[in-house]
Design an enzyme around this catalytic site. Structure first.
Site, PDB file in Angstrom:
ATOM      1  N   ARG A 165       2.169 -56.824   1.858  1.00  0.00           N
ATOM      2  CA  ARG A 165       3.328 -55.917   1.733  1.00  0.00           C
ATOM      3  C   ARG A 165       4.604 -56.641   1.284  1.00  0.00           C
ATOM      4  O   ARG A 165       5.695 -56.327   1.758  1.00  0.00           O
ATOM      5  CB  ARG A 165       3.605 -55.174   3.055  1.00  0.00           C
ATOM      6  CG  ARG A 165       2.441 -54.360   3.535  1.00  0.00           C
ATOM      7  CD  ARG A 165       2.060 -53.212   2.623  1.00  0.00           C
ATOM      8  NE  ARG A 165       0.812 -52.648   3.104  1.00  0.00           N
ATOM      9  CZ  ARG A 165      -0.395 -53.010   2.639  1.00  0.00           C
ATOM     10  NH1 ARG A 165      -0.496 -53.867   1.640  1.00  0.00           N
ATOM     11  NH2 ARG A 165      -1.481 -52.483   3.152  1.00  0.00           N
ATOM     12  N   SER A 214       4.914 -46.361   6.707  1.00  0.00           N
ATOM     13  CA  SER A 214       4.976 -47.236   7.886  1.00  0.00           C
ATOM     14  C   SER A 214       6.369 -47.816   8.046  1.00  0.00           C
ATOM     15  O   SER A 214       6.960 -48.300   7.082  1.00  0.00           O
ATOM     16  CB  SER A 214       3.982 -48.387   7.749  1.00  0.00           C
ATOM     17  OG  SER A 214       2.690 -47.872   7.686  1.00  0.00           O
ATOM     18  N   GLU A 285       8.844 -52.706   7.400  1.00  0.00           N
ATOM     19  CA  GLU A 285       8.154 -52.598   6.102  1.00  0.00           C
ATOM     20  C   GLU A 285       9.015 -51.793   5.139  1.00  0.00           C
ATOM     21  O   GLU A 285       9.039 -52.049   3.945  1.00  0.00           O
ATOM     22  CB  GLU A 285       6.798 -51.908   6.304  1.00  0.00           C
ATOM     23  CG  GLU A 285       5.990 -51.773   5.024  1.00  0.00           C
ATOM     24  CD  GLU A 285       4.525 -51.434   5.278  1.00  0.00           C
ATOM     25  OE1 GLU A 285       3.905 -52.034   6.169  1.00  0.00           O
ATOM     26  OE2 GLU A 285       4.009 -50.560   4.574  1.00  0.00           O
TER      27      GLU A 285
HETATM   28  C1  LIG Z   1       3.421 -40.448   3.761  1.00  0.00           C
HETATM   29  C2  LIG Z   1       3.537 -41.864   3.257  1.00  0.00           C
HETATM   30  C3  LIG Z   1       2.424 -42.697   3.319  1.00  0.00           C
HETATM   31  C4  LIG Z   1       2.529 -44.017   2.874  1.00  0.00           C
HETATM   32  N1  LIG Z   1       1.423 -44.821   2.933  1.00  0.00           N
HETATM   33  C5  LIG Z   1       1.493 -46.085   2.473  1.00  0.00           C
HETATM   34  C6  LIG Z   1       0.336 -46.930   2.503  1.00  0.00           C
HETATM   35  O1  LIG Z   1      -0.744 -46.562   2.936  1.00  0.00           O
HETATM   36  N2  LIG Z   1       0.455 -48.195   2.023  1.00  0.00           N
HETATM   37  C7  LIG Z   1       1.627 -48.660   1.530  1.00  0.00           C
HETATM   38  O2  LIG Z   1       1.673 -49.825   1.080  1.00  0.00           O
HETATM   39  N3  LIG Z   1       2.744 -47.885   1.483  1.00  0.00           N
HETATM   40  C8  LIG Z   1       2.703 -46.621   1.940  1.00  0.00           C
HETATM   41  N4  LIG Z   1       3.815 -45.827   1.911  1.00  0.00           N
HETATM   42  C9  LIG Z   1       5.107 -46.384   1.452  1.00  0.00           C
HETATM   43  C10 LIG Z   1       5.388 -46.209  -0.040  1.00  0.00           C
HETATM   44  O3  LIG Z   1       4.725 -45.063  -0.550  1.00  0.00           O
HETATM   45  C11 LIG Z   1       4.961 -47.441  -0.841  1.00  0.00           C
HETATM   46  O4  LIG Z   1       5.646 -48.579  -0.398  1.00  0.00           O
HETATM   47  C12 LIG Z   1       5.246 -47.263  -2.335  1.00  0.00           C
HETATM   48  O5  LIG Z   1       4.677 -48.345  -3.025  1.00  0.00           O
HETATM   49  C13 LIG Z   1       6.740 -47.167  -2.644  1.00  0.00           C
HETATM   50  O6  LIG Z   1       6.864 -46.791  -3.992  1.00  0.00           O
HETATM   51  P1  LIG Z   1       8.133 -45.999  -4.523  1.00  0.00           P
HETATM   52  O7  LIG Z   1       7.960 -45.845  -5.974  1.00  0.00           O
HETATM   53  O8  LIG Z   1       8.336 -44.757  -3.743  1.00  0.00           O
HETATM   54  O9  LIG Z   1       9.264 -47.070  -4.236  1.00  0.00           O
HETATM   55  P2  LIG Z   1      10.691 -46.806  -3.575  1.00  0.00           P
HETATM   56  O10 LIG Z   1      10.490 -46.381  -2.161  1.00  0.00           O
HETATM   57  O11 LIG Z   1      11.507 -45.956  -4.458  1.00  0.00           O
HETATM   58  O12 LIG Z   1      11.270 -48.295  -3.582  1.00  0.00           O
HETATM   59  C14 LIG Z   1      10.684 -49.283  -2.755  1.00  0.00           C
HETATM   60  C15 LIG Z   1      11.157 -50.662  -3.235  1.00  0.00           C
HETATM   61  O13 LIG Z   1      10.618 -50.913  -4.527  1.00  0.00           O
HETATM   62  C16 LIG Z   1      11.654 -51.196  -5.445  1.00  0.00           C
HETATM   63  N5  LIG Z   1      11.258 -50.625  -6.740  1.00  0.00           N
HETATM   64  C17 LIG Z   1      10.772 -49.392  -6.992  1.00  0.00           C
HETATM   65  N6  LIG Z   1      10.479 -49.252  -8.286  1.00  0.00           N
HETATM   66  C18 LIG Z   1      10.795 -50.433  -8.887  1.00  0.00           C
HETATM   67  C19 LIG Z   1      10.730 -50.913 -10.217  1.00  0.00           C
HETATM   68  N7  LIG Z   1      10.255 -50.171 -11.235  1.00  0.00           N
HETATM   69  N8  LIG Z   1      11.177 -52.177 -10.472  1.00  0.00           N
HETATM   70  C20 LIG Z   1      11.669 -52.951  -9.464  1.00  0.00           C
HETATM   71  N9  LIG Z   1      11.742 -52.543  -8.185  1.00  0.00           N
HETATM   72  C21 LIG Z   1      11.313 -51.296  -7.901  1.00  0.00           C
HETATM   73  C22 LIG Z   1      12.903 -50.538  -4.866  1.00  0.00           C
HETATM   74  O14 LIG Z   1      14.076 -51.179  -5.306  1.00  0.00           O
HETATM   75  C23 LIG Z   1      12.683 -50.735  -3.381  1.00  0.00           C
HETATM   76  O15 LIG Z   1      13.128 -52.002  -2.979  1.00  0.00           O
HETATM   77  C24 LIG Z   1       3.755 -44.496   2.346  1.00  0.00           C
HETATM   78  C25 LIG Z   1       4.874 -43.638   2.280  1.00  0.00           C
HETATM   79  C26 LIG Z   1       4.769 -42.346   2.731  1.00  0.00           C
HETATM   80  C27 LIG Z   1       5.963 -41.443   2.639  1.00  0.00           C
END
Ligand SMILES: Cc1cc2nc3c(=O)[nH]c(=O)nc-3n(C[C@H](O)[C@H](O)[C@H](O)COP(=O)(O)OP(=O)(O)OC[C@H]3O[C@@H](n4cnc5c(N)ncnc54)[C@H](O)[C@@H]3O)c2cc1C
Length: 297
Positions: A165, A214, A285
């Site tokens: 992570r 999480s 996380e």
């Molecule tokens: C219901 C639910 C279930 C989930 N289950 C899991 C799971 O099983 N496993 C898991 O790992 N995560 C899980 N997550 C968390 C989340 O979905 C992941 O961490 C996901 O990868 C975040 O992606 P995002 O595009 O929404 O990023 P964001 O939440 O928008 O951003 C997260 C981070 O990534 C950075 N970021 C985003 N896009 C870019 C880019 N293009 N370039 C540089 N930096 C960037 C942002 O600056 C920030 O620091 C869950 C979330 C929810 C709501």
């Protein structure tokens, strides 16, 4: 105002862009659609001494109620497109995992099924090496194209420092694209695997609530973060509009009108109790954006 062809808006509320539905405004906000547009925005921000933060689907974000003093980017257009070339899936950093998985399945390519219930983008997945059920980005990522104010280049998983992570990416580095190496798998098999993973998820976690996934990383302990917080009696515990999920104690839900301050207060309380009862210092996380901090224990 405009930077090149891209509109830059002021004070866009980030609560609209996070799955928890909390967070104040971004000082500046833009939706670039190409690498050239991102590079121009990065140079412009550097010239104005403004930090740059890229957001995906906001599914791992807790944004300060006061907002974020930065240029916030959300990738669109060709930076959210997906194509399959042989056994390689090429996706923009802003492409949703769900779209990538759908394209992979249609092309009969497996390996990305672990992401079926991770509601984020490719960029967000690379940023924190998102994963579930034994799979994660490091296992499929071949390389990622990363832009900074000083230039753009491809980085391998080793250069990105992907581990549990985390990556060594920092704000100001924008994941423009990624290439995932998948392997042939019949699409019916992929469908069945996804169905099974989704059923497991639904049985254990809140799936129809506003959360950010999480809250804490699992510690090196026989108990997971969720089990530990459950043992602390925190399931259903509420502060303001935020509550610890009655279904899984490592999730915080927006139970109605929550603020980021409410969610942060729950995190502080959860860490305090886990430390008191188990001597474990839980690490978050979820990504904290803006002036947010967890006090030391
Ligand atoms: C219901 C639910 C279930 C989930 N289950 C899991 C799971 O099983 N496993 C898991 O790992 N995560 C899980 N997550 C968390 C989340 O979905 C992941 O961490 C996901 O990868 C975040 O992606 P995002 O595009 O929404 O990023 P964001 O939440 O928008 O951003 C997260 C981070 O990534 C950075 N970021 C985003 N896009 C870019 C880019 N293009 N370039 C540089 N930096 C960037 C942002 O600056 C920030 O620091 C869950 C979330 C929810 C709501």
């Amino acid at each position: 105002m405009k930077v090149g062809d891209v509109k830059v808006e002021r004070d866009v509320p980030l609560s609209r862009l996070t799955t928890l539905g909390t967070g104040g405004p971004a000082r500046a906000f833009a939706r670039p659609e190409s690498a050239a547009e991102v590079e121009e925005l990065l140079r412009w921000a550097a010239g104005h001494g403004l930090p740059v933060v890229t957001v995906g689907l906001g599914s791992n974000l807790l944004v300060a109620d006061e907002g974020v003093d930065a240029l916030v980017l959300r990738l669109a257009g060709e930076l959210a497109a997906v194509e399959v070339d042989g056994e390689v899936l090429r996706a923009g950093g802003g492409a949703a995992n769900a779209v990538c998985l759908h394209r992979a399945r249609t092309a009969g390519l497996g390996g990305f099924e672990f992401a079926c219930a991770i509601p984020g983008t490719i960029g967000g997945g690379v940023w924190m090496n998102a994963g579930a059920y034994g799979g994660d980005f490091s296992q499929v990522l071949e390389r990622a194209l990363v832009a900074t104010a000083d230039g753009t280049g491809w980085l391998t998983p080793a250069e990105l420092g992907l581990s549990y992570r985390r990556s060594n990416l920092r704000h100001g580095q924008v994941v423009l694209r990624a290439e995932l190496r998948l392997r042939p798998r019949p699409s019916e098999e992929i469908k069945a695997a996804v169905r099974e993973l989704n059923a497991r998820r639904k049985a254990a976690q809140p799936t129809n609530r506003r959360t950010f996934g999480s809250v804490f990383k699992n510690p090196e302990h026989e108990l997971s973060a969720g089990r530990m917080l459950e043992a602390c009696g925190l399931k259903g515990y509420r502060i303001g509009g935020a509550q610890i999920s009655p279904k899984h104690a490592n999730f915080i839900e927006n139970a109605g009108g929550a603020t980021t301050a409410d969610a942060l207060a729950l995190m502080v309380e959860a860490r305090r109790r886990a430390f008191e009862q188990f001597g474990v210092e839980l690490r978050h996380e979820v990504e904290l954006l803006g002036p947010l901090e967890l006090p030391p224990l």
